[in-house]
Design a protein around this motif. Sequence first.
Motif, PDB file in Angstrom:
ATOM      1  N   GLN A  68       0.849  -1.186   0.000  1.00  0.00           N
ATOM      2  CA  GLN A  68       0.000   0.000   0.000  1.00  0.00           C
ATOM      3  C   GLN A  68       0.888   1.242   0.000  1.00  0.00           C
ATOM      4  O   GLN A  68       1.596   1.489   0.980  1.00  0.00           O
ATOM      5  CB  GLN A  68      -0.897   0.002   1.246  1.00  0.00           C
ATOM      6  CG  GLN A  68      -1.752   1.240   1.394  1.00  0.00           C
ATOM      7  CD  GLN A  68      -2.773   1.373   0.283  1.00  0.00           C
ATOM      8  OE1 GLN A  68      -3.467   0.423  -0.034  1.00  0.00           O
ATOM      9  NE2 GLN A  68      -2.860   2.547  -0.312  1.00  0.00           N
TER      10      GLN A  68
ATOM     11  N   LEU B  19       2.164   4.864   0.654  1.00  0.00           N
ATOM     12  CA  LEU B  19       1.877   5.727   1.793  1.00  0.00           C
ATOM     13  C   LEU B  19       2.187   7.178   1.466  1.00  0.00           C
ATOM     14  O   LEU B  19       3.025   7.462   0.611  1.00  0.00           O
ATOM     15  CB  LEU B  19       2.705   5.288   3.008  1.00  0.00           C
ATOM     16  CG  LEU B  19       2.388   3.912   3.568  1.00  0.00           C
ATOM     17  CD1 LEU B  19       3.385   3.536   4.656  1.00  0.00           C
ATOM     18  CD2 LEU B  19       0.963   3.845   4.098  1.00  0.00           C
TER      19      LEU B  19
ATOM     20  N   HIS C 113       3.447   8.915   6.746  1.00  0.00           N
ATOM     21  CA  HIS C 113       2.343   8.125   7.283  1.00  0.00           C
ATOM     22  C   HIS C 113       2.779   6.674   7.485  1.00  0.00           C
ATOM     23  O   HIS C 113       3.655   6.180   6.782  1.00  0.00           O
ATOM     24  CB  HIS C 113       1.136   8.182   6.350  1.00  0.00           C
ATOM     25  CG  HIS C 113       0.326   9.420   6.511  1.00  0.00           C
ATOM     26  ND1 HIS C 113      -1.039   9.425   6.470  1.00  0.00           N
ATOM     27  CD2 HIS C 113       0.684  10.702   6.719  1.00  0.00           C
ATOM     28  CE1 HIS C 113      -1.492  10.648   6.652  1.00  0.00           C
ATOM     29  NE2 HIS C 113      -0.456  11.453   6.788  1.00  0.00           N
TER      30      HIS C 113
ATOM     31  N   ILE D 172       0.301   3.765   9.478  1.00  0.00           N
ATOM     32  CA  ILE D 172      -0.898   2.928   9.418  1.00  0.00           C
ATOM     33  C   ILE D 172      -1.980   3.544  10.292  1.00  0.00           C
ATOM     34  O   ILE D 172      -1.684   4.190  11.302  1.00  0.00           O
ATOM     35  CB  ILE D 172      -0.593   1.476   9.856  1.00  0.00           C
ATOM     36  CG1 ILE D 172      -1.732   0.530   9.491  1.00  0.00           C
ATOM     37  CG2 ILE D 172      -0.233   1.402  11.323  1.00  0.00           C
ATOM     38  CD1 ILE D 172      -1.385  -0.943   9.636  1.00  0.00           C
ATOM     39  N   LYS D 173      -3.222   3.331   9.867  1.00  0.00           N
ATOM     40  CA  LYS D 173      -4.384   3.745  10.653  1.00  0.00           C
ATOM     41  C   LYS D 173      -5.251   2.507  10.874  1.00  0.00           C
ATOM     42  O   LYS D 173      -5.261   1.601  10.042  1.00  0.00           O
ATOM     43  CB  LYS D 173      -5.203   4.799   9.903  1.00  0.00           C
ATOM     44  CG  LYS D 173      -4.456   6.066   9.600  1.00  0.00           C
ATOM     45  CD  LYS D 173      -5.327   7.025   8.816  1.00  0.00           C
ATOM     46  CE  LYS D 173      -5.423   6.528   7.415  1.00  0.00           C
ATOM     47  NZ  LYS D 173      -5.709   7.492   6.395  1.00  0.00           N
TER      48      LYS D 173
ATOM     49  N   SER E 259      -8.212   2.207  10.388  1.00  0.00           N
ATOM     50  CA  SER E 259      -9.205   2.120   9.316  1.00  0.00           C
ATOM     51  C   SER E 259      -8.609   1.599   8.005  1.00  0.00           C
ATOM     52  O   SER E 259      -9.345   1.357   7.054  1.00  0.00           O
ATOM     53  CB  SER E 259      -9.842   3.495   9.072  1.00  0.00           C
ATOM     54  OG  SER E 259      -8.849   4.438   8.701  1.00  0.00           O
ATOM     55  N   ASP E 260      -7.281   1.388   7.941  1.00  0.00           N
ATOM     56  CA  ASP E 260      -6.650   0.871   6.725  1.00  0.00           C
ATOM     57  C   ASP E 260      -7.065  -0.568   6.466  1.00  0.00           C
ATOM     58  O   ASP E 260      -7.273  -1.354   7.398  1.00  0.00           O
ATOM     59  CB  ASP E 260      -5.121   0.953   6.821  1.00  0.00           C
ATOM     60  CG  ASP E 260      -4.598   2.364   6.680  1.00  0.00           C
ATOM     61  OD1 ASP E 260      -5.344   3.236   6.199  1.00  0.00           O
ATOM     62  OD2 ASP E 260      -3.432   2.594   7.064  1.00  0.00           O
ATOM     63  N   LYS E 261      -7.146  -0.932   5.192  1.00  0.00           N
ATOM     64  CA  LYS E 261      -7.641  -2.242   4.772  1.00  0.00           C
ATOM     65  C   LYS E 261      -6.904  -3.409   5.423  1.00  0.00           C
ATOM     66  O   LYS E 261      -7.518  -4.366   5.845  1.00  0.00           O
ATOM     67  CB  LYS E 261      -7.583  -2.361   3.255  1.00  0.00           C
ATOM     68  CG  LYS E 261      -8.170  -3.652   2.728  1.00  0.00           C
ATOM     69  CD  LYS E 261      -8.232  -3.674   1.225  1.00  0.00           C
ATOM     70  CE  LYS E 261      -8.869  -4.965   0.748  1.00  0.00           C
ATOM     71  NZ  LYS E 261      -8.972  -5.013  -0.700  1.00  0.00           N
TER      72      LYS E 261
ATOM     73  N   TYR F  14      -4.993  -3.429   8.177  1.00  0.00           N
ATOM     74  CA  TYR F  14      -4.725  -3.330   9.610  1.00  0.00           C
ATOM     75  C   TYR F  14      -5.266  -4.599  10.260  1.00  0.00           C
ATOM     76  O   TYR F  14      -6.421  -4.965  10.054  1.00  0.00           O
ATOM     77  CB  TYR F  14      -5.397  -2.095  10.205  1.00  0.00           C
ATOM     78  CG  TYR F  14      -5.240  -1.988  11.702  1.00  0.00           C
ATOM     79  CD1 TYR F  14      -4.037  -1.583  12.250  1.00  0.00           C
ATOM     80  CD2 TYR F  14      -6.290  -2.302  12.549  1.00  0.00           C
ATOM     81  CE1 TYR F  14      -3.880  -1.488  13.623  1.00  0.00           C
ATOM     82  CE2 TYR F  14      -6.148  -2.216  13.921  1.00  0.00           C
ATOM     83  CZ  TYR F  14      -4.938  -1.803  14.449  1.00  0.00           C
ATOM     84  OH  TYR F  14      -4.778  -1.720  15.818  1.00  0.00           O
TER      85      TYR F  14
ATOM     86  N   ASN G  75       2.674  -5.560   9.335  1.00  0.00           N
ATOM     87  CA  ASN G  75       2.586  -4.380   8.486  1.00  0.00           C
ATOM     88  C   ASN G  75       3.937  -3.696   8.619  1.00  0.00           C
ATOM     89  O   ASN G  75       4.281  -3.168   9.674  1.00  0.00           O
ATOM     90  CB  ASN G  75       1.456  -3.451   8.932  1.00  0.00           C
ATOM     91  CG  ASN G  75       0.124  -3.883   8.366  1.00  0.00           C
ATOM     92  OD1 ASN G  75      -0.165  -3.645   7.205  1.00  0.00           O
ATOM     93  ND2 ASN G  75      -0.684  -4.545   9.189  1.00  0.00           N
TER      94      ASN G  75
ATOM     95  N   ARG H 116       3.595   0.594   2.675  1.00  0.00           N
ATOM     96  CA  ARG H 116       3.449  -0.363   3.775  1.00  0.00           C
ATOM     97  C   ARG H 116       3.244  -1.737   3.155  1.00  0.00           C
ATOM     98  O   ARG H 116       2.474  -1.923   2.221  1.00  0.00           O
ATOM     99  CB  ARG H 116       2.260   0.003   4.664  1.00  0.00           C
ATOM    100  CG  ARG H 116       2.128  -0.897   5.878  1.00  0.00           C
ATOM    101  CD  ARG H 116       0.948  -0.539   6.772  1.00  0.00           C
ATOM    102  NE  ARG H 116      -0.321  -0.652   6.072  1.00  0.00           N
ATOM    103  CZ  ARG H 116      -1.031   0.379   5.622  1.00  0.00           C
ATOM    104  NH1 ARG H 116      -0.629   1.608   5.792  1.00  0.00           N
ATOM    105  NH2 ARG H 116      -2.178   0.179   4.991  1.00  0.00           N
TER     106      ARG H 116
END
Length: 144
Positions: free
Chosen positions: A12, A14, A26, A28-29, A31-33, A35, A63, A94
């Motif tokens: 992904q 970033l 950035h 990771i959040k 809400s990331d796919k 995570y 991750n 990531r």
Amino acid sequence: MGKVTVQDIHVQPLKKIELLGGGVLHGIKKSDKYYAGFGEAYFSQIDFGVIKAWKLHKKMKMNIVVPVGEVHFAFIDDYGGIRQETLGFNNYARLFVPSGIWFGFQGVSKTVSTLLNIANIEHSPDEVKHKELHMFKYDWEISN
């Protein structure tokens, strides 16, 4: 665990936000796919040319982000699949690695590289398998 292959690894891109005096990278959040929950985060450093291989996590989902330097990753699944990814500041992304994949990595930056692993579980020696470097046929030649 089901059939896990190198096709289950995801990259992904970033965001890098350039700011006067220093930027923001950035990671990771929640809400990331890809995570997968939080167990621990740790940094690992690797010198130029050094290879750390091979290991397989039985439960841990990773991750991985490389904010400093450049690191080449190699992945091998139980079905003969091979995948390679090189991450670093210039290819800032990531890398999601599911459990059940053999992997190793090599420092390819002339200076020390740093990677961050945001894992879904805490590290446990009982959860990881190791094989010696020669156990898989993979060409780790660094292209200069």
